[in-house]
Design a protein around this motif. Sequence first.
Motif, short mmCIF file in Angstrom:
data_model
loop_
_atom_site.label_atom_id
_atom_site.label_comp_id
_atom_site.label_asym_id
_atom_site.label_seq_id
_atom_site.Cartn_x
_atom_site.Cartn_y
_atom_site.Cartn_z
N ARG A 71 40.60 152.43 32.00
CA ARG A 71 41.05 151.36 32.89
C ARG A 71 42.56 151.52 33.06
N HIS A 72 43.02 151.25 34.27
CA HIS A 72 44.46 151.25 34.55
C HIS A 72 44.90 149.79 34.56
N VAL A 73 45.63 149.39 33.54
CA VAL A 73 46.07 148.00 33.39
C VAL A 73 47.59 147.96 33.36
N GLU A 74 48.17 147.05 34.13
CA GLU A 74 49.62 146.96 34.20
C GLU A 74 50.08 145.52 33.97
N VAL A 75 51.34 145.39 33.59
CA VAL A 75 51.91 144.07 33.29
C VAL A 75 53.12 143.84 34.19
N GLN A 76 53.12 142.70 34.87
CA GLN A 76 54.27 142.30 35.68
C GLN A 76 55.33 141.70 34.77
N VAL A 77 56.55 142.25 34.82
CA VAL A 77 57.64 141.75 33.98
C VAL A 77 58.84 141.38 34.84
N LEU A 78 59.68 140.52 34.29
CA LEU A 78 60.94 140.13 34.91
C LEU A 78 62.00 140.01 33.82
N GLY A 79 63.20 140.48 34.12
CA GLY A 79 64.30 140.36 33.16
C GLY A 79 65.56 139.88 33.85
N ASP A 80 66.46 139.24 33.09
CA ASP A 80 67.72 138.80 33.68
C ASP A 80 68.91 139.38 32.90
N ALA A 119 54.53 145.34 26.64
CA ALA A 119 55.32 145.47 27.86
C ALA A 119 56.68 144.78 27.70
N VAL A 120 56.66 143.57 27.17
CA VAL A 120 57.91 142.83 26.96
C VAL A 120 58.80 143.55 25.96
N LYS A 121 58.20 144.12 24.92
CA LYS A 121 58.95 144.85 23.90
C LYS A 121 59.67 146.05 24.53
N GLY A 125 67.05 146.69 28.23
CA GLY A 125 67.93 145.77 28.94
C GLY A 125 67.65 145.72 30.42
N TYR A 126 66.40 145.55 30.77
CA TYR A 126 65.97 145.61 32.17
C TYR A 126 66.30 144.32 32.91
N VAL A 127 66.75 144.46 34.17
CA VAL A 127 67.05 143.31 35.03
C VAL A 127 66.24 143.41 36.30
N GLY A 128 65.57 142.32 36.67
CA GLY A 128 64.80 142.28 37.90
C GLY A 128 63.30 142.35 37.64
N ALA A 129 62.55 142.66 38.69
CA ALA A 129 61.10 142.75 38.60
C ALA A 129 60.70 144.20 38.35
N ALA A 142 69.45 138.61 40.58
CA ALA A 142 70.40 139.67 40.95
C ALA A 142 71.83 139.22 40.70
N ASP A 143 72.07 137.92 40.73
CA ASP A 143 73.39 137.37 40.40
C ASP A 143 73.53 137.35 38.88
N PRO A 144 74.54 138.03 38.33
CA PRO A 144 74.70 138.07 36.86
C PRO A 144 74.85 136.70 36.21
N GLU A 145 75.26 135.69 37.00
CA GLU A 145 75.43 134.34 36.45
C GLU A 145 74.11 133.59 36.35
N HIS A 146 73.08 134.08 37.01
CA HIS A 146 71.81 133.36 37.05
C HIS A 146 70.84 133.88 35.99
N ARG A 147 70.05 132.97 35.45
CA ARG A 147 68.99 133.32 34.51
C ARG A 147 67.64 133.07 35.17
N LEU A 148 66.60 133.64 34.62
CA LEU A 148 65.26 133.41 35.16
C LEU A 148 65.01 131.92 35.29
N SER A 149 64.31 131.53 36.35
CA SER A 149 64.11 130.11 36.61
C SER A 149 62.96 129.52 35.81
N PHE A 150 62.25 130.34 35.04
CA PHE A 150 61.17 129.84 34.21
C PHE A 150 61.13 130.60 32.90
N THR A 151 60.50 130.02 31.90
CA THR A 151 60.37 130.64 30.59
C THR A 151 58.97 131.18 30.40
N GLN A 152 58.79 131.97 29.35
CA GLN A 152 57.45 132.49 29.07
C GLN A 152 56.46 131.35 28.84
#
Length: 461
Positions: free
Chosen positions: A206-215, A258-260, A266-270, A316-326
Amino acid sequence: MRRVLVANRGEIAVRIIRACQEAGVESVAVYSEADAASRHVLLADRAVRIGPSKPAESYLRADTIVQVALATGCDAVHPGYGFLAENAAFSRMCAENGLIFIGPSPEVIDQLGDKVFGRRIATQAGIPVVPGTGDKAATYEDLVELGRTAGFPILIKAAAGGGGRGMRILNSEAEVRSNFEDAQRESLAAFGSEVIFAERFLTEIRHVEVQVLGDHGGTVVHVGTRDCSVQRRYQKVIEEGPAVSIPLESRHRIEDDAVKLVSEIGYVGAGTVEFVVDMKTGNHHFIEMNTRIQVEHPVSEMISGFDLVREQLWVADPEHRLSFTQEEVSLRGNAIELRICAENPSNGFAPSPGLITELVLPGGPGIRVDTHCVPGWKVSPYYDSMIAKLVIHDVDRPAAIRRALRALDETRIGGIHTNIMFLKSILSHPDFVANSVHTKWVEQHQDELLEPPVRTTLQPA
């Protein structure tokens, strides 16, 4: 951020422009000669022609795109997917000219564009990888040794490759001997690097993937799994989320891995972290990470309720953090994405460019259509054959399949060939209904799937 240049075309350009509009950000579209009347050109606040129809003379001209961004007063560039989306040199060029590149840093793109490096980072983080030639460029002797110790067949991959290009299945030492140098030359020609590596070829996966976001603050979240096992020649045809084909506990382990991995770099973005799951053992293995928004991101949006492209603009703005938590990520129901392509399945899936004389798209609860096409749109031979994405959401998988079939029945596209009947055949097949497919299933059943579909009765839950 006040103004964003959208460095892409088609449905993803439309998708980004809509996200900009909702975020109160102006958008600038670029377009080739073939796309002068495209929907993304009409929707943007401003549009600039950048060249002829051939991608090499338009959408792949990094210097031209940066010049347009500067000339139109843009603060940022969104690359979408494909074209320049994972081009570290383009990301670097944007930064050097004071433009925000909506994606990870050029250093991260460089690192994760090298699948050998990705394996090394995964191994360091304690994430399982498919047994292979290790975390270095493979030699001829390495491939032979892998075949002898892990067993044939083995799978050769281009370290800088993607989308299935440069991949070869080798069944013996004789095939290693006859394919090794050819594979290096193919990789060099396609990706500018002759570095290859090899893994043990797993026959049913199976090909399984995880959508991640980082700030920029180091926070990383995942938005669940997607199952992309319905593929033809390594190209995805149907994607689902969440990946209910595997047990919930296994899904959580994959999400955690995936999160690990993403936290390690130090990934930023989607981005998307991709795994294979061995159907015989249930074990999962990391294969690669894609440093961009994916074609199938709407699946994750439908089950989570979050706008991933708007989130890209925000972080994308370095001053902004993700708008939601895990903790705020709660997945609801099941979603299925169908890639509708201008191609002729009965003629070897040959592209079918031409004039769309009729375009009737489906609607109703839980149905989303992402497309740049309108009646009278001329499908160009210069670009990918995908003309629309049909995304369906419902309370569970059987209900989503029923809704998807109804939506395809409603869809009418005239003047060109499409793969709509092929998609119906897949959705109606007992194996798909039973969720017992794997990455080679389409190729094994292709003749059967080219026949008119026989509907399997799906009872409401």
